[in-house]
Design a protein around this motif. Structure first.
Motif, PDB file in Angstrom:
ATOM      1  N   LEU A 170       0.834  -1.200   0.000  1.00 27.62           N
ATOM      2  CA  LEU A 170       0.000   0.000   0.000  1.00 27.62           C
ATOM      3  C   LEU A 170       0.873   1.256   0.000  1.00 27.62           C
ATOM      4  CD1 LEU A 170      -2.766  -1.034   2.567  1.00 27.62           C
ATOM      5  CD2 LEU A 170      -3.026  -0.835   0.091  1.00 27.62           C
ATOM      6  N   ARG A 171       1.952   1.253   0.789  1.00 23.18           N
ATOM      7  CA  ARG A 171       2.864   2.397   0.806  1.00 23.18           C
ATOM      8  C   ARG A 171       3.540   2.566  -0.545  1.00 23.18           C
ATOM      9  NH1 ARG A 171       7.144   1.560   4.841  1.00 23.18           N
ATOM     10  NH2 ARG A 171       7.620   3.773   4.600  1.00 23.18           N
ATOM     11  N   GLU A 172       3.903   1.451  -1.163  1.00 25.22           N
ATOM     12  CA  GLU A 172       4.521   1.511  -2.487  1.00 25.22           C
ATOM     13  C   GLU A 172       3.560   2.128  -3.495  1.00 25.22           C
ATOM     14  OE1 GLU A 172       5.492  -1.651  -6.012  1.00 25.22           O
ATOM     15  OE2 GLU A 172       6.093  -2.241  -3.988  1.00 25.22           O
ATOM     16  N   TRP A 173       2.288   1.722  -3.435  1.00 23.52           N
ATOM     17  CA  TRP A 173       1.308   2.273  -4.363  1.00 23.52           C
ATOM     18  C   TRP A 173       1.173   3.779  -4.205  1.00 23.52           C
ATOM     19  CZ3 TRP A 173      -3.163  -1.835  -3.690  1.00 23.52           C
ATOM     20  CH2 TRP A 173      -2.821  -2.981  -4.420  1.00 23.52           C
ATOM     21  N   PHE A 174       1.027   4.265  -2.962  1.00 24.68           N
ATOM     22  CA  PHE A 174       0.802   5.708  -2.846  1.00 24.68           C
ATOM     23  C   PHE A 174       2.062   6.493  -3.204  1.00 24.68           C
ATOM     24  CE2 PHE A 174       1.771   5.924   1.951  1.00 24.68           C
ATOM     25  CZ  PHE A 174       2.756   6.902   1.869  1.00 24.68           C
ATOM     26  N   ARG A 175       3.228   5.921  -2.963  1.00 22.10           N
ATOM     27  CA  ARG A 175       4.450   6.630  -3.350  1.00 22.10           C
ATOM     28  C   ARG A 175       4.567   6.720  -4.881  1.00 22.10           C
ATOM     29  NH1 ARG A 175       8.059   7.619   0.647  1.00 22.10           N
ATOM     30  NH2 ARG A 175       7.724   6.592   2.662  1.00 22.10           N
TER      31      ARG A 175
ATOM     32  N   GLU B  90      -1.138  -2.713 -11.136  1.00 20.53           N
ATOM     33  CA  GLU B  90      -1.150  -3.642 -10.001  1.00 20.53           C
ATOM     34  C   GLU B  90      -2.454  -3.534  -9.213  1.00 20.53           C
ATOM     35  OE1 GLU B  90       2.106  -3.493  -7.344  1.00 20.53           O
ATOM     36  OE2 GLU B  90       3.621  -3.935  -8.857  1.00 20.53           O
ATOM     37  N   ILE B  91      -2.911  -2.311  -8.996  1.00 23.12           N
ATOM     38  CA  ILE B  91      -4.140  -2.095  -8.232  1.00 23.12           C
ATOM     39  C   ILE B  91      -5.324  -2.766  -8.921  1.00 23.12           C
ATOM     40  CG2 ILE B  91      -5.790  -0.322  -7.481  1.00 23.12           C
ATOM     41  CD1 ILE B  91      -3.235   1.524  -7.178  1.00 23.12           C
ATOM     42  N   ARG B  92      -5.424  -2.586 -10.223  1.00 23.59           N
ATOM     43  CA  ARG B  92      -6.521  -3.223 -10.965  1.00 23.59           C
ATOM     44  C   ARG B  92      -6.438  -4.749 -10.875  1.00 23.59           C
ATOM     45  NH1 ARG B  92      -9.630  -0.606 -14.917  1.00 23.59           N
ATOM     46  NH2 ARG B  92      -9.306   1.655 -15.040  1.00 23.59           N
ATOM     47  N   ALA B  93      -5.235  -5.286 -10.968  1.00 23.67           N
ATOM     48  CA  ALA B  93      -5.085  -6.741 -10.906  1.00 23.67           C
ATOM     49  C   ALA B  93      -5.514  -7.293  -9.547  1.00 23.67           C
ATOM     50  CB  ALA B  93      -3.633  -7.124 -11.198  1.00 23.67           C
ATOM     51  N   VAL B  94      -5.251  -6.524  -8.484  1.00 29.84           N
ATOM     52  CA  VAL B  94      -5.649  -6.955  -7.146  1.00 29.84           C
ATOM     53  C   VAL B  94      -7.141  -6.745  -6.915  1.00 29.84           C
ATOM     54  CG1 VAL B  94      -5.400  -6.436  -4.675  1.00 29.84           C
ATOM     55  CG2 VAL B  94      -3.362  -6.626  -6.122  1.00 29.84           C
ATOM     56  N   LEU B  95      -7.664  -5.606  -7.361  1.00 24.34           N
ATOM     57  CA  LEU B  95      -9.047  -5.246  -7.045  1.00 24.34           C
ATOM     58  C   LEU B  95     -10.079  -5.947  -7.911  1.00 24.34           C
ATOM     59  CD1 LEU B  95      -7.907  -3.155  -5.100  1.00 24.34           C
ATOM     60  CD2 LEU B  95      -9.612  -1.537  -5.977  1.00 24.34           C
TER      61      LEU B  95
ATOM     62  N   PHE C 299      -7.923   5.400  -7.086  1.00 22.56           N
ATOM     63  CA  PHE C 299      -6.574   5.968  -7.209  1.00 22.56           C
ATOM     64  C   PHE C 299      -6.453   7.244  -6.380  1.00 22.56           C
ATOM     65  CE2 PHE C 299      -6.796   4.081 -11.735  1.00 22.56           C
ATOM     66  CZ  PHE C 299      -6.476   2.813 -11.256  1.00 22.56           C
ATOM     67  N   VAL C 300      -7.500   8.071  -6.384  1.00 19.39           N
ATOM     68  CA  VAL C 300      -7.492   9.284  -5.557  1.00 19.39           C
ATOM     69  C   VAL C 300      -7.310   8.920  -4.091  1.00 19.39           C
ATOM     70  CG1 VAL C 300      -8.901  11.196  -4.706  1.00 19.39           C
ATOM     71  CG2 VAL C 300      -8.849  10.699  -7.153  1.00 19.39           C
ATOM     72  N   PHE C 301      -8.074   7.941  -3.622  1.00 20.54           N
ATOM     73  CA  PHE C 301      -8.004   7.551  -2.219  1.00 20.54           C
ATOM     74  C   PHE C 301      -6.665   6.901  -1.879  1.00 20.54           C
ATOM     75  CE2 PHE C 301     -12.176   8.890  -1.747  1.00 20.54           C
ATOM     76  CZ  PHE C 301     -12.653   8.642  -0.471  1.00 20.54           C
ATOM     77  N   LEU C 302      -6.163   6.054  -2.767  1.00 19.34           N
ATOM     78  CA  LEU C 302      -4.910   5.362  -2.484  1.00 19.34           C
ATOM     79  C   LEU C 302      -3.719   6.309  -2.519  1.00 19.34           C
ATOM     80  CD1 LEU C 302      -5.367   1.951  -4.328  1.00 19.34           C
ATOM     81  CD2 LEU C 302      -5.547   2.431  -1.885  1.00 19.34           C
TER      82      LEU C 302
END
Length: 406
Positions: free
Chosen positions: A157-162, A194-199, A239-242
């Motif tokens: 999660l930290r990697e995504w927001f960075r 990555e987010i789409r693949a997980v969600l 994406f806005v929230f993440l």
């Protein structure tokens, strides 16, 4: 336009703004509260009065808009970039679970065990980088669990927001208005894939088996029976929230601690009296605003504001971090002061597009700081490490080293 732009504005670079935006914005407030900044490819509102005048209007004069780098990062329709009925619909999707009465129902049971768990990992070590070991993990884990992303570990999660932050703040343009660093969007694109693949599998599951997670509610709430909200509406707002909501509490937490570290007597008072934690947070987010300069407005018509001609369609960046250092409202604004006369700040925005998660973020920070100060009441800054802040769009300490006797 560039021919009439003073050299000191025309010559500022993105690197300068990311490292330390305060000197440049201090001069903007004094000499050009509304100015076109070529490096950003947009106008900038730098005083509190100018930000409130533009951000606080209804949609008849200015509409909410994402700066070009933000649009490139999030896509459409993102709540930051929507207006009118579309904005109302998107806020109706995200707002219900973030109302104060609803947050009060769940936030303590959500955030307090998370804060305790991360504290237990280092409280007997006598030292820690509070950003990487506490502030950011508590922030991302709290929002991640609320959204329904319990299966995604905190480091991811930290990697995504960075990565999304790198993309969102890649705002530099050249003299032709083209991206100065198009490769700067690659990290954000990688994160979104990555987010789409997980969600996608999770959204499949929640479509037929809804639960109490925020994303399940986003799918179903307000939809006719048997229908769910289109994923292409959901993803830009995920994406806005993440990005914003993931890092806002962490940055607010770290900045509040960093501010208290500059005032040891005030830190001691807050540790001794937990009722002062809320006041410390309010000053912390004014002193170093997490959403420093990340939202914008666009005017519908040609306008003249304080003698400045603003052509229709101009994008105006709201520099809330600058507004919260406005000398007209705050004496010695660069100083963290728990005893400052309370004056409302713009840390979480203004108007219809103010941050939906203000109360949630503040409560997560409050709970985490209560737990930190109770577990480690002799917390001190590690003087072997300087506190290095970074960011122009979003801003907070990169690291925050602390020590204590065990």
């Amino acid at each position: 336009m560039t021919m009439t732009t003073p050299n000191w504005i025309a010559d500022v670079t993105m690197e300068e703004l990311e490292r330390d935006p305060y000197p440049f914005y201090e001069r903007l407030r004094a000499e050009a509260p509304l100015a076109y900044v070529p490096a950003l490819g947009c106008w900038v509102a730098s005083t509190k009065e100018m930000c409130k005048r533009i951000a606080g209007t209804d949609d008849s004069d200015f509409e909410g808009v994402i700066a070009p780098a933000g649009r490139r990062t999030f896509g459409d329709p993102a709540v930051l970039d929507a207006n009118g009925a579309e904005h109302d619909d998107l806020r109706a999707m995200v707002d219900p679970g973030l109302q104060p009465s609803e947050v009060d129902r769940y936030v303590d049971a959500l955030a307090r065990p998370i804060a305790r768990r991360y504290l237990e990992a280092f409280e007997n070590d006598g030292e820690a980088d509070l950003v990487s070991q506490f502030c950011e993990p508590v922030s991302v884990r709290s929002l991640g669990d609320l959204m329904g992303l319990r299966s995604v570990n905190s480091d991811k999660l930290r990697e995504w927001f960075r990565k999304l932050s790198v993309s969102f703040t890649n705002a530099g343009v050249d003299e032709n208005g083209d991206w100065a660093n198009p490769e700067g969007f690659t990290p954000g694109d990688e994160a979104k894939a990555e987010i789409r693949a997980v969600l996608d599998p999770l959204l499949d599951k929640w479509t037929v088996e809804p639960d109490d997670s925020a994303l399940s509610h986003w799918l179903h709430d307000g939809m006719p029976p048997g229908q769910v909200r289109d994923r292409e509406v959901i993803y830009p707002n995920v994406f806005v929230f993440l990005l914003g909501a993931m890092q806002e509490p962490g940055h607010a937490m770290a900045s509040t601690i960093a501010g208290l570290f500059t005032r040891p007597g005030q830190l001691e008072r807050v540790i001794d009296d937990p009722s002062l934690v809320r006041r410390a947070i309010t000053e912390g987010v004014r002193w170093a605003s997490p959403i420093w300069s990340a939202v914008a407005r666009r005017n519908h018509r040609d306008m003249v504001i304080d003698g400045i001609e603003l052509p229709a369609g101009s994008v105006v960046m709201m520099s809330y971090g600058s507004a919260n250092h406005d000398e007209n409202d705050y004496s010695s604004p660069a100083v963290f002061d728990l005893d400052r006369t309370p004056v409302p700040n713009l840390a979480f925005g203004a108007g219809k597009h103010a941050c939906a998660g203000t109360y949630f973020a503040t409560e997560v920070v409050r709970i985490a700081l209560e737990e930190l100060f109770e577990a480690i009441p002799n917390l001190e800054p590690d003087t072997d490490h300087e506190v290095d802040f970074w960011g122009w769009g979003f801003r907070g300490p990169v690291e925050l080293h602390a020590v204590w006797e065990v």
